[in-house]
Design a protein around this motif. Structure first.
Motif, PDB file in Angstrom:
ATOM      1  N   ILE A  67       0.847  -1.202   0.000  1.00 50.33           N
ATOM      2  CA  ILE A  67       0.000   0.000   0.000  1.00 50.33           C
ATOM      3  C   ILE A  67       0.878   1.247   0.000  1.00 50.33           C
ATOM      4  O   ILE A  67       0.629   2.206  -0.741  1.00 50.33           O
ATOM      5  N   ALA A  68       1.924   1.242   0.829  1.00 52.18           N
ATOM      6  CA  ALA A  68       2.818   2.401   0.905  1.00 52.18           C
ATOM      7  C   ALA A  68       3.483   2.674  -0.440  1.00 52.18           C
ATOM      8  O   ALA A  68       3.713   3.831  -0.818  1.00 52.18           O
ATOM      9  N   SER A  69       3.777   1.605  -1.190  1.00 51.91           N
ATOM     10  CA  SER A  69       4.432   1.787  -2.489  1.00 51.91           C
ATOM     11  C   SER A  69       3.503   2.403  -3.527  1.00 51.91           C
ATOM     12  O   SER A  69       3.961   2.908  -4.560  1.00 51.91           O
ATOM     13  N   GLN A  70       2.183   2.349  -3.284  1.00 51.52           N
ATOM     14  CA  GLN A  70       1.219   2.913  -4.229  1.00 51.52           C
ATOM     15  C   GLN A  70       0.895   4.386  -3.940  1.00 51.52           C
ATOM     16  O   GLN A  70       0.201   5.030  -4.709  1.00 51.52           O
ATOM     17  N   VAL A  71       1.404   4.876  -2.808  1.00 51.75           N
ATOM     18  CA  VAL A  71       1.060   6.246  -2.392  1.00 51.75           C
ATOM     19  C   VAL A  71       2.021   7.241  -3.036  1.00 51.75           C
ATOM     20  O   VAL A  71       3.238   7.016  -3.084  1.00 51.75           O
ATOM     21  N   GLU A  72       1.479   8.330  -3.542  1.00 55.30           N
ATOM     22  CA  GLU A  72       2.304   9.445  -4.008  1.00 55.30           C
ATOM     23  C   GLU A  72       2.558  10.349  -2.804  1.00 55.30           C
ATOM     24  O   GLU A  72       1.747  11.209  -2.468  1.00 55.30           O
ATOM     25  N   TRP A  73       3.704  10.122  -2.157  1.00 58.69           N
ATOM     26  CA  TRP A  73       3.953  10.762  -0.868  1.00 58.69           C
ATOM     27  C   TRP A  73       4.016  12.276  -0.968  1.00 58.69           C
ATOM     28  O   TRP A  73       3.737  12.992   0.010  1.00 58.69           O
ATOM     29  N   ARG A  74       4.372  12.800  -2.172  1.00 62.29           N
ATOM     30  CA  ARG A  74       4.415  14.258  -2.320  1.00 62.29           C
ATOM     31  C   ARG A  74       3.043  14.880  -2.104  1.00 62.29           C
ATOM     32  O   ARG A  74       2.930  16.036  -1.706  1.00 62.29           O
ATOM     33  N   GLN A  75       1.996  14.096  -2.370  1.00 61.94           N
ATOM     34  CA  GLN A  75       0.650  14.639  -2.214  1.00 61.94           C
ATOM     35  C   GLN A  75       0.268  14.829  -0.747  1.00 61.94           C
ATOM     36  O   GLN A  75      -0.743  15.469  -0.452  1.00 61.94           O
ATOM     37  N   PHE A  76       1.059  14.261   0.164  1.00 61.59           N
ATOM     38  CA  PHE A  76       0.743  14.441   1.579  1.00 61.59           C
ATOM     39  C   PHE A  76       0.888  15.898   2.004  1.00 61.59           C
ATOM     40  O   PHE A  76       0.376  16.298   3.043  1.00 61.59           O
ATOM     41  N   GLY A  77       1.593  16.685   1.189  1.00 64.07           N
ATOM     42  CA  GLY A  77       1.629  18.114   1.469  1.00 64.07           C
ATOM     43  C   GLY A  77       0.256  18.739   1.396  1.00 64.07           C
ATOM     44  O   GLY A  77      -0.022  19.757   2.047  1.00 64.07           O
ATOM     45  N   GLY A  78      -0.626  18.101   0.622  1.00 61.98           N
ATOM     46  CA  GLY A  78      -1.989  18.614   0.502  1.00 61.98           C
ATOM     47  C   GLY A  78      -2.794  18.449   1.770  1.00 61.98           C
ATOM     48  O   GLY A  78      -3.887  19.016   1.903  1.00 61.98           O
ATOM     49  N   ARG A  80      -2.232  19.769   4.386  1.00 62.06           N
ATOM     50  CA  ARG A  80      -2.338  21.067   5.058  1.00 62.06           C
ATOM     51  C   ARG A  80      -3.732  21.645   4.876  1.00 62.06           C
ATOM     52  O   ARG A  80      -4.171  22.482   5.658  1.00 62.06           O
ATOM     53  N   GLY A  81      -4.424  21.167   3.827  1.00 66.77           N
ATOM     54  CA  GLY A  81      -5.790  21.610   3.594  1.00 66.77           C
ATOM     55  C   GLY A  81      -6.831  20.746   4.273  1.00 66.77           C
ATOM     56  O   GLY A  81      -8.024  20.877   3.997  1.00 66.77           O
ATOM     57  N   LEU A  82      -6.384  19.837   5.165  1.00 64.65           N
ATOM     58  CA  LEU A  82      -7.319  18.967   5.876  1.00 64.65           C
ATOM     59  C   LEU A  82      -8.291  19.797   6.700  1.00 64.65           C
ATOM     60  O   LEU A  82      -7.909  20.791   7.327  1.00 64.65           O
ATOM     61  N   ASP A  83      -9.551  19.391   6.675  1.00 64.92           N
ATOM     62  CA  ASP A  83     -10.564  20.050   7.506  1.00 64.92           C
ATOM     63  C   ASP A  83     -10.375  19.539   8.933  1.00 64.92           C
ATOM     64  O   ASP A  83     -10.915  18.495   9.308  1.00 64.92           O
ATOM     65  N   TRP A  84      -9.626  20.280   9.741  1.00 64.59           N
ATOM     66  CA  TRP A  84      -9.247  19.793  11.066  1.00 64.59           C
ATOM     67  C   TRP A  84     -10.437  19.610  12.009  1.00 64.59           C
ATOM     68  O   TRP A  84     -10.458  18.648  12.778  1.00 64.59           O
ATOM     69  N   PRO A  85     -11.440  20.495  12.009  1.00 65.71           N
ATOM     70  CA  PRO A  85     -12.605  20.222  12.867  1.00 65.71           C
ATOM     71  C   PRO A  85     -13.259  18.875  12.552  1.00 65.71           C
ATOM     72  O   PRO A  85     -13.632  18.124  13.466  1.00 65.71           O
ATOM     73  N   SER A 143     -14.314  12.725   4.603  1.00 68.94           N
ATOM     74  CA  SER A 143     -14.822  14.070   4.284  1.00 68.94           C
ATOM     75  C   SER A 143     -13.796  15.133   4.640  1.00 68.94           C
ATOM     76  O   SER A 143     -13.621  16.117   3.919  1.00 68.94           O
ATOM     77  N   ALA A 144     -13.087  14.939   5.765  1.00 63.04           N
ATOM     78  CA  ALA A 144     -12.067  15.908   6.180  1.00 63.04           C
ATOM     79  C   ALA A 144     -10.936  15.989   5.167  1.00 63.04           C
ATOM     80  O   ALA A 144     -10.328  17.048   4.980  1.00 63.04           O
ATOM     81  N   ALA A 145     -10.655  14.868   4.491  1.00 61.80           N
ATOM     82  CA  ALA A 145      -9.589  14.836   3.490  1.00 61.80           C
ATOM     83  C   ALA A 145     -10.072  15.283   2.115  1.00 61.80           C
ATOM     84  O   ALA A 145      -9.307  15.267   1.149  1.00 61.80           O
ATOM     85  N   GLY A 146     -11.352  15.676   2.018  1.00 60.94           N
ATOM     86  CA  GLY A 146     -11.879  16.173   0.754  1.00 60.94           C
ATOM     87  C   GLY A 146     -12.436  15.107  -0.153  1.00 60.94           C
ATOM     88  O   GLY A 146     -12.688  15.374  -1.337  1.00 60.94           O
ATOM     89  N   LEU A 147     -12.641  13.899   0.356  1.00 65.43           N
ATOM     90  CA  LEU A 147     -13.212  12.826  -0.456  1.00 65.43           C
ATOM     91  C   LEU A 147     -14.733  12.869  -0.359  1.00 65.43           C
ATOM     92  O   LEU A 147     -15.289  12.984   0.734  1.00 65.43           O
ATOM     93  N   THR A 148     -15.390  12.775  -1.499  1.00 68.66           N
ATOM     94  CA  THR A 148     -16.851  12.729  -1.517  1.00 68.66           C
ATOM     95  C   THR A 148     -17.270  11.264  -1.573  1.00 68.66           C
ATOM     96  O   THR A 148     -17.221  10.620  -2.622  1.00 68.66           O
ATOM     97  N   VAL A 149     -17.642  10.731  -0.418  1.00 70.66           N
ATOM     98  CA  VAL A 149     -17.997   9.321  -0.308  1.00 70.66           C
ATOM     99  C   VAL A 149     -19.391   9.207   0.287  1.00 70.66           C
ATOM    100  O   VAL A 149     -19.673   9.805   1.329  1.00 70.66           O
ATOM    101  N   ASP A 150     -20.253   8.451  -0.379  1.00 77.24           N
ATOM    102  CA  ASP A 150     -21.586   8.205   0.160  1.00 77.24           C
ATOM    103  C   ASP A 150     -21.463   7.414   1.462  1.00 77.24           C
ATOM    104  O   ASP A 150     -20.695   6.455   1.535  1.00 77.24           O
TER     105      ASP A 150
END
Length: 259
Positions: free
Chosen positions: A15-26, A28-33, A224-231
């Protein structure tokens, strides 16, 4: 045990090998509440599980302070995260309370078995409901239909096993050779006591459903906090299937398989 560690570490590594780790910088836009709400909701599930076990112990006339039961439950969950199978923490729970109940040890074992079976049964029931509702609302492929059939079959087998255990003495002969006649009789008495206390079993079953719903809600909030639209229904299907798979004795605490 080594094979199970290998499965967990291998799948997590893949799983770790499939992750684009550079995107973890995004992040910072996590909805913390929302993220903190997800953590709080997930945290509520553990005290509810400990409370369920405390109710089962009380039904078997094992009078222990709630703080002791909660502490032992949390210790067991810690061990579950690092020992094989995902149920090793149950053995730790029995071990920690064993000296405190010298005359009620069979009832203690019965409480842990009932606690585990109620939790697993609630998960299977929710998996059936979520998969059925998803297939009716959105359709699905052969994979979802297979998961629904497997969940229904497992739920039926679990119900049959529980009825067999609580309504017959057929298992007593085998148990007697392992535990001895005295402990077997005590275990049978504990099973009969639980079966007769329908109110406690109903409350414990409702608590089990609540535990899993809290877990599903936590995962949906985190997505949802990570910006994913999941039913929410899709998240429930994914989570139920993942947790059922995690109970298989293939890994350490379900790590890797669940993810």
């Amino acid at each position: 045990t080594l094979l199970r560690y290998g499965v967990s570490l291998g799948v997590l590594g893949w799983i770790a090998s499939q992750v684009e780790w550079r995107q973890f910088g995004g992040l910072r836009g996590l909805d913390w509440p929302l993220a903190f709400a997800a953590a709080a909701v997930a945290g509520l599930a553990y005290p509810l599980q400990a409370w369920r076990w405390h109710r089962l112990l009380g039904a078997l006339q094992i009078a222990l302070p709630a703080r002791v039961v909660h502490a032992v439950f949390w210790v067991g969950n810690l061990y579950n995260s690092f020992l094989p199978g995902g149920v090793a923490g149950d053995g730790v729970r029995v071990y920690r309370l064993w000296p405190a109940v010298p005359a009620q040890r069979a009832a203690l074992i019965a409480s842990v078995i009932a606690d585990r079976l109620l939790g697993f049964g609630a998960l299977l029931a929710l998996a059936v409901v979520a998969l059925g509702a998803h297939l009716l609302a959105h359709g699905g492929g052969a994979e979802l239909e297979f998961l629904l059939a497997a969940s229904l079959g497992a739920l039926g087998l679990l119900a049959a096993a529980m009825l067999w255990f609580t309504h017959t003495r057929a298992w007593a002969g085998l148990a007697g050779r392992v535990l001895g006649a005295e402990q077997t009789e005590a275990l049978l008495k504990a099973a009969t006591t639980l079966r007769a206390d329908g109110g406690t079993l109903l409350v414990a079953a409702a608590a089990s459903v609540g535990v899993w719903l809290l877990d599903f809600l936590s995962l949906w909030l985190l997505a949802s906090a990570a910006g994913l639209t999941v039913d929410p229904l899709v998240m429930s299907v994914a989570a139920a299937a993942a947790y059922v798979a995690a109970t298989l004795p293939l890994s350490i605490g379900g790590h890797g398989v669940r993810e």
